[in-house]
Design a protein around this motif. Structure first.
Motif, PDB file in Angstrom:
ATOM      1  N   PHE A   2      -1.712   3.545  19.775  1.00  0.00           N
ATOM      2  CA  PHE A   2      -2.813   4.140  19.621  1.00  0.00           C
ATOM      3  C   PHE A   2      -3.371   4.649  18.165  1.00  0.00           C
ATOM      4  CE2 PHE A   2      -1.185   5.713  23.908  1.00  0.00           C
ATOM      5  CZ  PHE A   2      -2.534   5.487  24.625  1.00  0.00           C
ATOM      6  N   LEU A   3      -2.442   4.279  17.350  1.00  0.00           N
ATOM      7  CA  LEU A   3      -2.890   4.448  15.953  1.00  0.00           C
ATOM      8  C   LEU A   3      -3.340   3.267  15.297  1.00  0.00           C
ATOM      9  CD1 LEU A   3      -1.067   7.006  16.662  1.00  0.00           C
ATOM     10  CD2 LEU A   3       0.183   6.973  14.490  1.00  0.00           C
ATOM     11  N   SER A   4      -3.306   2.254  15.830  1.00  0.00           N
ATOM     12  CA  SER A   4      -3.612   1.075  15.193  1.00  0.00           C
ATOM     13  C   SER A   4      -5.065   1.020  14.897  1.00  0.00           C
ATOM     14  CB  SER A   4      -3.159  -0.170  16.080  1.00  0.00           C
ATOM     15  OG  SER A   4      -3.501  -1.437  15.397  1.00  0.00           O
ATOM     16  N   GLY A   5      -5.448   0.662  13.714  1.00  0.00           N
ATOM     17  CA  GLY A   5      -6.594   0.602  13.346  1.00  0.00           C
ATOM     18  C   GLY A   5      -7.346   1.985  12.855  1.00  0.00           C
TER      19      GLY A   5
ATOM     20  N   ALA B  33      -0.068   6.470   9.325  1.00  0.00           N
ATOM     21  CA  ALA B  33      -1.074   5.257   9.805  1.00  0.00           C
ATOM     22  C   ALA B  33      -2.224   5.096   8.567  1.00  0.00           C
ATOM     23  CB  ALA B  33      -1.492   5.377  11.122  1.00  0.00           C
ATOM     24  N   SER B  34      -2.403   3.805   8.495  1.00  0.00           N
ATOM     25  CA  SER B  34      -3.507   3.596   7.483  1.00  0.00           C
ATOM     26  C   SER B  34      -3.892   2.435   7.725  1.00  0.00           C
ATOM     27  CB  SER B  34      -2.857   3.942   6.074  1.00  0.00           C
ATOM     28  OG  SER B  34      -3.846   3.866   4.936  1.00  0.00           O
ATOM     29  N   MET B  35      -4.891   1.805   6.388  1.00  0.00           N
ATOM     30  CA  MET B  35      -5.395   0.634   6.570  1.00  0.00           C
ATOM     31  C   MET B  35      -5.056  -0.125   5.211  1.00  0.00           C
ATOM     32  SD  MET B  35      -7.168   0.605   9.312  1.00  0.00           S
ATOM     33  CE  MET B  35      -8.512  -0.459   9.335  1.00  0.00           C
ATOM     34  N   CYS B  36      -4.710  -1.451   5.354  1.00  0.00           N
ATOM     35  CA  CYS B  36      -4.356  -2.164   4.013  1.00  0.00           C
ATOM     36  C   CYS B  36      -5.643  -2.236   3.004  1.00  0.00           C
ATOM     37  CB  CYS B  36      -4.256  -3.774   4.290  1.00  0.00           C
ATOM     38  SG  CYS B  36      -3.967  -4.747   2.672  1.00  0.00           S
TER      39      CYS B  36
ATOM     40  N   THR C 167       0.896  -0.988  -0.069  1.00  0.00           N
ATOM     41  CA  THR C 167       0.001  -0.053  -0.044  1.00  0.00           C
ATOM     42  C   THR C 167       0.928   1.224   0.144  1.00  0.00           C
ATOM     43  OG1 THR C 167      -1.853  -1.095   1.214  1.00  0.00           O
ATOM     44  CG2 THR C 167      -1.743   1.369   1.530  1.00  0.00           C
ATOM     45  N   GLU C 168       0.617   2.299  -1.004  1.00  0.00           N
ATOM     46  CA  GLU C 168       1.395   3.350  -1.207  1.00  0.00           C
ATOM     47  C   GLU C 168       0.433   4.402  -0.356  1.00  0.00           C
ATOM     48  OE1 GLU C 168       2.985   4.245  -4.750  1.00  0.00           O
ATOM     49  OE2 GLU C 168       4.255   2.603  -5.064  1.00  0.00           O
TER      50      GLU C 168
ATOM     51  N   GLY D 245      -8.089  -4.554   4.639  1.00  0.00           N
ATOM     52  CA  GLY D 245      -8.337  -3.694   5.998  1.00  0.00           C
ATOM     53  C   GLY D 245      -7.475  -4.014   7.288  1.00  0.00           C
ATOM     54  N   ALA D 246      -6.385  -4.686   6.999  1.00  0.00           N
ATOM     55  CA  ALA D 246      -5.364  -4.889   8.295  1.00  0.00           C
ATOM     56  C   ALA D 246      -4.880  -3.462   8.638  1.00  0.00           C
ATOM     57  CB  ALA D 246      -4.452  -5.773   8.013  1.00  0.00           C
TER      58      ALA D 246
END
Length: 382
Positions: free
Chosen positions: A246-249, A91-94, A85-86, A98-99
Motif C-alpha cells: 500500500f506504501l509503494s509509490g 516510504a519514499s521515492m528515489c 537516498t537518506e 523516482g523508483a
C-alpha cells in the motif's frame, strides 16, 4: 522482492517488479491493486493472514523498538539505479530515478503499523478538491481562485496512534437549581417589576463510566497538529491490515511521538467527554465540577497509517500548504487574505450599521412626534 544489496549497504527495503515491463509497481489509489506507471500492468494485493490487532498497553515495555531520539536517517539503496537516498521517511521515492522505496518494517527500529487506510483518489482528483477549496475562500484574493494545481503534491501516510480505554471516573462538584425572585425597580419615574434568577447550590459526588474506542492522536509532529485533527473523521473501519504494498509509490512518515506520550494526549482528549458525563450525572439546571479522578482500565493501542495529500502551491512569491484527507476529500490549510476585500467588507458593515441606527432614530423621532400631536389635540378638545 527484497534486494540483498540494500541489506548490505542500507536499510532493507522492498519493491515490486512489474510483470509486464520489469519496472516497479506502485499502489493505485482507489483500488486494491498495484499498477505499473509505464505499461499499466496491474497486480492485486493479496489479502494475507495478518489482522489488525489491539495491543494491550501493559505489553508495550516488552515490544522490540528503539527510542525515537536514537534513530537516525534511513539509507535506502534503489534497486533500479543503485542510488542511495537518506530520509526520515519509511516510504519514499528515489531522488534520482523516482523508483518507489519502502522500508522493511522489521528494519525500521520502530513498532510495525497494525493497519493502513489506503488512498481513495489519485493526484488529478486533488486538483478538483483544491479548486473547490480556493473557490470557497471568500476573503482570499481573487487571483487565488485561478489556482487549481499544486506546485508539489505528495501522497503521504501519516502515522497515528489509536487508544481504547474503559474509564471509571469519580467526581465531586455541585448541582445548581434555579429559582426566581420578583424585584421592584423604577424606570422613567414608573414602578416596574421583574423576575430575577438566582441559583441554589447543593453538593454532589458520584461515579461515571465510559468506554472509549479508537481515540486518535497524530504520531508525527512534521505537520500542523490542528490541521491534521481537522481532517477527521476517518473511516477506520475501512482500514486494511498493514502491508508494504500500500506504501509503494507513496510517502510515509515515521512516528516521532512515543506511544506513552501519545496516551497522555489521548487522556487530554478524553477528559472533556468525561467532564460532560459528570455534569449530566449531577443534573440540575447548572453544574460545577471540583474534581474528577479517572482510572483507565484495559487500555489498548495500535499504530495506524492514514492517507493525506500534502499539497503546496505558490501565490505571491510564497509557498502555501494544504492538507487533503486522502479518503473523504476534507481539506484544510493555509491561504492568503485579501486586505482589499476585508476593507470593503468592513466598510459595508459600517454602512449597514449606520443605516440601522438611522432608521431606528427616525422611527423613534416619528413616534415621539405623533405622541405629542395626540396629547396636544386632547388638551385643545378639553
Amino acid at each position: 522482492m527484497t534486494d540483498p544489496r540494500s541489506q548490505q549497504s542500507g536499510v532493507a527495503n522492498t519493491t515490486y517488479k512489474c510483470g509486464g515491463c520489469g519496472a516497479r509497481l506502485e499502489f493505485a489509489p482507489g483500488t486494491t491493486a498495484m499498477q505499473c506507471p509505464y505499461c499499466g500492468f496491474r497486480q492485486e494485493i493479496a489479502a494475507g493472514d495478518r489482522q489488525i490487532r489491539e495491543i494491550p498497553f501493559a505489553e508495550l515495555a516488552n515490544l522490540a523498538r528503539k527510542p525515537v531520539g536514537s534513530i537516525g536517517k534511513y539509507v535506502f539503496v534503489c534497486q533500479r539505479c543503485a542510488a542511495r537516498t537518506e530520509t526520515n521517511e519509511t516510504a519514499s521515492m528515489c531522488q534520482f530515478c523516482g523508483a518507489p522505496l519502502v522500508i522493511d518494517p522489521a528494519a525500521s527500529g520502530q513498532l510495525v503499523p497494525e493497519g493502513v487506510l489506503p488512498f481513495a483518489f489519485d493526484r488529478p482528483a486533488v486538483s478538483t478538491h483544491l479548486k473547490k477549496w480556493t473557490s470557497s475562500r471568500w476573503f482570499a484574493p481573487t487571483a487565488l481562485k485561478k489556482v487549481t494545481t499544486a506546485e508539489s503534491t505528495k501522497s503521504t501516510y501519516i502515522p497515528h496512534w489509536t487508544y481504547d480505554s474503559q474509564t471509571v471516573s469519580v467526581y465531586t462538584g455541585a448541582r445548581g437549581e434555579y429559582y426566581y425572585v420578583t424585584e421592584t425597580y423604577y424606570e422613567n419615574g414608573e414602578q416596574r417589576t421583574r423576575q430575577v434568577r438566582h441559583t441554589r447550590w447543593y453538593p454532589a459526588r458520584g461515579q461515571v463510566a465510559r468506554n472509549f474506542d479508537d481515540v486518535l492522536v497524530p504520531a508525527s509532529t512534521q505537520l500542523p497538529l490542528q490541521e491534521l485533527d481537522n481532517l477527521a473523521p476517518w473511516p477506520l473501519l475501512d482500514a486494511a491490515p498493514y502491508q508494504p504494498q500500500f506504501l509503494s509509490g507513496h510517502f510515509a512518515l515515521r512516528y516521532d511521538v512515543e506511544p506513552e506520550n501519545g496516551f497522555e494526549e489521548a487522556k487530554n482528549r478524553m477528559a472533556p467527554v468525561i467532564a460532560d458525563d459528570c455534569k449530566y450525572d449531577i443534573g440540575g439546571d447548572t453544574q460545577r465540577l471540583n474534581s474528577v479522578d479517572t482510572q483507565h482500565n484495559n487500555v489498548t493501542f495500535k499504530l495506524m497509517l492514514l492517507p493525506v495529500w500534502v499539497a503546496t502551491y505558490m501565490y505571491a512569491g510564497k509557498n502555501w500548504q494544504i492538507l487533503v484527507n486522502g479518503v473523504t476529500g476534507e481539506i484544510h490549510g493555509q491561504r492568503p487574505w485579501s486586505k482589499a476585500k476585508i476593507a470593503i467588507a468592513a466598510v459595508l458593515a459600517l454602512i449597514v450599521i449606520a443605516a440601522i441606527v438611522y432608521f431606528v432614530v427616525l422611527k423613534g423621532h416619528s413616534t415621539g412626534t405623533t405622541h405629542h400631536s395626540v396629547t396636544h389635540h386632547s388638551v385643545t378638545h378639553h
